[in-house]
Design an enzyme around this catalytic site. Structure first.
Site, PDB file in Angstrom:
ATOM      1  CG  ASP A  32      -1.717  -1.214   1.420  1.00  0.00           C
ATOM      2  OD1 ASP A  32      -3.191  -1.050  -0.229  1.00  0.00           O
ATOM      3  OD2 ASP A  32      -2.393  -1.211   1.994  1.00  0.00           O
ATOM      4  CG  ASP A 173      -6.620  -4.273   0.274  1.00  0.00           C
ATOM      5  OD1 ASP A 173      -6.821  -4.267   1.615  1.00  0.00           O
ATOM      6  OD2 ASP A 173      -6.471  -3.657  -0.321  1.00  0.00           O
TER       7      ASP A 173
END
Length: 231
Positions: A32, A173
């Protein structure tokens, strides 16, 4: 099922040990990258990607939670990224150009949808994606509650793929864990991004944590029933 551990949730004090273990067991690394603007958090960077690349052979998937994804593509290509995953919310007016740029750098294209963003938002370029990810929590932080309405979005992506003869993987996710595995598989998920609740908090030792996660996924898989769309 394919597994993509989220490296923002790993123990950075055990960087080498955990990266090497994940590389020998997982299908992807999920990295991320946040800029503090698109989401209210700052996490990993192109430099971090370059350090993972020194140890990893599995694909590095970089999820860009940034307002200007165009500033990161070349940097991440140099760092060794294999996937760049973009939010439709940040690429309006330049989606085709950025997708083409990712391809020119010999990387694959991911698209990722915030909970409130409909599949329709990427209607005209969905066929260009190698992977589509559904956020099942609000983006920006680990450990947030699962949003059950996203199961219908997963089922919609699966139906769209079948109807149009496309080949993108469907990834999830957010809150992929024992409580949600069965529902997510039933709705059409191919890849789980696992973080704190799905992997790293199970045990101090990554080997034991992975064993627990795998047992939970196998148990859920044996119970899967087709997803029924909610009204």
């Amino acid at each position: 099922m394919k597994i993509s551990p989220s490296l923002m949730c790993m123990d950075l004090l055990k960087f080498k040990e955990q990266i090497e273990f994940i590389d020998s067991h997982a299908d992807y690394f999920h990295i991320d990258i946040m800029d503090g603007h698109f989401v209210p958090n700052l996490t990993l960077s192109p430099f971090f990607v370059s350090q993972v690349k020194k140890l990893a052979t599995k694909p590095l998937d970089c999820h860009l939670m940034v307002t200007r994804p165009q500033d990161y593509i070349a940097q991440l290509a140099r760092a060794g990224a294999d996937f760049i995953t973009l939010h439709p919310e940040t690429i309006n007016g330049q989606a085709f150009r950025l997708i083409d740029e990712i391809r020119r750098h010999d990387m694959k294209v991911g698209l990722i949808l915030n909970p409130e963003t409909p599949v329709e938002a990427m209607k005209y370029y969905i066929h260009k994606a190698d992977k589509i990810t559904v956020m099942t929590v609000d983006p920006g932080f680990a450990g947030q509650p699962f949003i059950p309405e996203m199961l219908d979005k997963l089922a919609e992506l699966k139906a769209w793929r079948e109807r149009e003869g496309l080949e993108y993987e469907i990834e999830v996710d957010g809150s992929c864990n024992q409580a949600t595995y069965e529902k997510l598989m039933a709705a059409g998920a191919d890849v789980f991004i696992v973080g704190t609740s799905g992997l790293f908090n199970h045990a101090e030792n990554i080997d034991e944590a992975w064993r627990i996660m795998t047992a939970q996924i196998l148990a859920a898989k044996s119970e899967v029933q087709p997803h029924a769309k909610t009204a």
